[in-house]
Write an enzyme that holds these catalytic residues in place. Structure first.
Site, PDB file in Angstrom:
ATOM      1  N   TYR A 158      28.282  37.368  27.768  1.00 49.33           N
ATOM      2  CA  TYR A 158      29.296  38.320  28.245  1.00 49.33           C
ATOM      3  C   TYR A 158      29.415  39.492  27.265  1.00 49.33           C
ATOM      4  CZ  TYR A 158      33.755  40.242  29.720  1.00 49.33           C
ATOM      5  OH  TYR A 158      34.745  41.091  30.149  1.00 49.33           O
ATOM      6  N   SER A 206      35.100  46.070  28.732  1.00 51.17           N
ATOM      7  CA  SER A 206      35.953  45.145  27.983  1.00 51.17           C
ATOM      8  C   SER A 206      36.006  45.574  26.532  1.00 51.17           C
ATOM      9  CB  SER A 206      35.403  43.725  28.073  1.00 51.17           C
ATOM     10  OG  SER A 206      36.106  42.887  27.178  1.00 51.17           O
ATOM     11  N   ASN A 225      33.348  48.766  38.386  1.00 50.21           N
ATOM     12  CA  ASN A 225      34.315  47.751  37.969  1.00 50.21           C
ATOM     13  C   ASN A 225      33.809  46.327  38.125  1.00 50.21           C
ATOM     14  OD1 ASN A 225      37.236  46.546  37.817  1.00 50.21           O
ATOM     15  ND2 ASN A 225      36.521  45.959  39.851  1.00 50.21           N
TER      16      ASN A 225
HETATM   17  N1  LIG Z   1      41.192  40.853  33.618  1.00 51.32           N
HETATM   18  C1  LIG Z   1      40.844  40.931  32.336  1.00 51.32           C
HETATM   19  O1  LIG Z   1      41.566  40.457  31.435  1.00 51.32           O
HETATM   20  C2  LIG Z   1      39.564  41.619  31.932  1.00 51.32           C
HETATM   21  C3  LIG Z   1      39.292  41.774  30.582  1.00 51.32           C
HETATM   22  C4  LIG Z   1      38.129  42.434  30.203  1.00 51.32           C
HETATM   23  C5  LIG Z   1      37.252  42.914  31.150  1.00 51.32           C
HETATM   24  N2  LIG Z   1      37.516  42.732  32.482  1.00 51.32           N
HETATM   25  C6  LIG Z   1      36.557  43.251  33.450  1.00 51.32           C
HETATM   26  O2  LIG Z   1      37.212  44.169  34.309  1.00 51.32           O
HETATM   27  C7  LIG Z   1      36.631  44.098  35.617  1.00 51.32           C
HETATM   28  C8  LIG Z   1      37.697  43.719  36.630  1.00 51.32           C
HETATM   29  O3  LIG Z   1      38.394  42.554  36.154  1.00 51.32           O
HETATM   30  P1  LIG Z   1      39.321  41.660  37.096  1.00 51.32           P
HETATM   31  O4  LIG Z   1      40.214  40.868  36.205  1.00 51.32           O
HETATM   32  O5  LIG Z   1      39.921  42.509  38.168  1.00 51.32           O
HETATM   33  O6  LIG Z   1      38.223  40.676  37.671  1.00 51.32           O
HETATM   34  P2  LIG Z   1      38.199  39.825  39.025  1.00 51.32           P
HETATM   35  O7  LIG Z   1      39.585  39.664  39.543  1.00 51.32           O
HETATM   36  O8  LIG Z   1      37.381  38.604  38.700  1.00 51.32           O
HETATM   37  O9  LIG Z   1      37.377  40.787  39.987  1.00 51.32           O
HETATM   38  C9  LIG Z   1      36.012  41.057  39.719  1.00 51.32           C
HETATM   39  C10 LIG Z   1      35.439  41.871  40.859  1.00 51.32           C
HETATM   40  O10 LIG Z   1      34.036  42.024  40.603  1.00 51.32           O
HETATM   41  C11 LIG Z   1      33.325  41.667  41.776  1.00 51.32           C
HETATM   42  N3  LIG Z   1      32.031  41.060  41.467  1.00 51.32           N
HETATM   43  C12 LIG Z   1      31.767  40.058  40.589  1.00 51.32           C
HETATM   44  N4  LIG Z   1      30.461  39.759  40.616  1.00 51.32           N
HETATM   45  C13 LIG Z   1      29.890  40.575  41.549  1.00 51.32           C
HETATM   46  C14 LIG Z   1      28.554  40.754  42.025  1.00 51.32           C
HETATM   47  N5  LIG Z   1      27.530  40.035  41.557  1.00 51.32           N
HETATM   48  N6  LIG Z   1      28.341  41.689  42.971  1.00 51.32           N
HETATM   49  C15 LIG Z   1      29.370  42.425  43.447  1.00 51.32           C
HETATM   50  N7  LIG Z   1      30.646  42.317  43.035  1.00 51.32           N
HETATM   51  C16 LIG Z   1      30.897  41.396  42.099  1.00 51.32           C
HETATM   52  C17 LIG Z   1      34.196  40.661  42.512  1.00 51.32           C
HETATM   53  O11 LIG Z   1      33.844  40.734  43.871  1.00 51.32           O
HETATM   54  P3  LIG Z   1      34.287  39.612  44.961  1.00 51.32           P
HETATM   55  O12 LIG Z   1      35.759  39.800  45.160  1.00 51.32           O
HETATM   56  O13 LIG Z   1      33.478  39.976  46.157  1.00 51.32           O
HETATM   57  O14 LIG Z   1      33.931  38.298  44.353  1.00 51.32           O
HETATM   58  C18 LIG Z   1      35.600  41.166  42.199  1.00 51.32           C
HETATM   59  O15 LIG Z   1      36.008  42.112  43.184  1.00 51.32           O
HETATM   60  C19 LIG Z   1      35.488  43.061  35.522  1.00 51.32           C
HETATM   61  O16 LIG Z   1      34.291  43.730  35.225  1.00 51.32           O
HETATM   62  C20 LIG Z   1      35.942  42.192  34.354  1.00 51.32           C
HETATM   63  O17 LIG Z   1      34.864  41.493  33.740  1.00 51.32           O
HETATM   64  C21 LIG Z   1      38.656  42.103  32.886  1.00 51.32           C
END
Ligand SMILES: NC(=O)c1ccc[n+]([C@@H]2O[C@H](COP(=O)([O-])OP(=O)(O)OC[C@H]3O[C@@H](n4cnc5c(N)ncnc54)[C@H](OP(=O)(O)O)[C@@H]3O)[C@@H](O)[C@H]2O)c1
Length: 140
Positions: A124, A109, A53
């Protein structure tokens, strides 16, 4: 599928979607190994499932030529190398390959499935396309 007593490794478990998945897995009785910021060594014994994730989008809506190189490297490092190496770790160190079974769940995504709807998402978008291609090839 019963999740009780399954060993599940969750990448990016600290906040957002990863945290929500983690809470639900805990309710279902899974044994959780959580990656909060630094990459986990799979030294915790066999892994039954990986929630891949962790990921991020940096710099949008800036065009590619305006992005900071540090952001580009962080994005590709996390969304490509992190994604790929976590999979490698659970297949080998986590024992999935040896046991001939395991669950790989990716959180990616919809941008991976189409052309980006707006400019400024080049890196991205490309990293999400990588995840699709890698997963398709791995499945085969
Ligand atoms: N929310 C949306 O609308 C959306 C849409 C499309 C795709 N996504 C994808 O779905 C996933 C979860 O989304 P979210 O909204 O829950 O994102 P988020 O709230 O930004 O959480 C992202 C998570 O990834 C971890 N992370 C980021 N960079 C990292 C690294 N270099 N090493 C280890 N951990 C890392 C962060 O860890 P820390 O807490 O330690 O920083 C955090 O726990 C992500 O891959 C995001 O790109 C989200």
């Amino acid at each position: 599928m019963s999740l009780k007593n399954m060993n599940v490794l969750v990448m990016g478990a600290g906040i957002g979607i990863g945290a929500a998945i983690t809470r639900r897995l805990a309710q279902e009785g899974a044994n959780l190994i959580l990656l909060l910021t630094h990459r986990a060594q799979a030294e915790s014994g066999p892994i039954d499932a990986l929630i891949n994730n962790a990921g991020l989008a940096l710099g949008a809506p800036a065009a590619f030529s305006d992005l900071k190189i540090r952001g580009v490297v962080t994005m590709t490092g996390t969304n490509i190398n992190g994604y790929m190496l976590a999979t490698y770790a659970v297949l080998n160190d986590g024992g999935m390959r040896e046991r001939g079974k395991g669950t790989l769940l990716k959180v990616t995504s919809t941008t991976a499935l189409d052309d980006p709807p707006f400019p400024g998402e080049s890196i991205y978008h490309a990293t999400r396309r990588f995840q699709e291609g890698f997963t398709d090839a791995l499945r085969t």
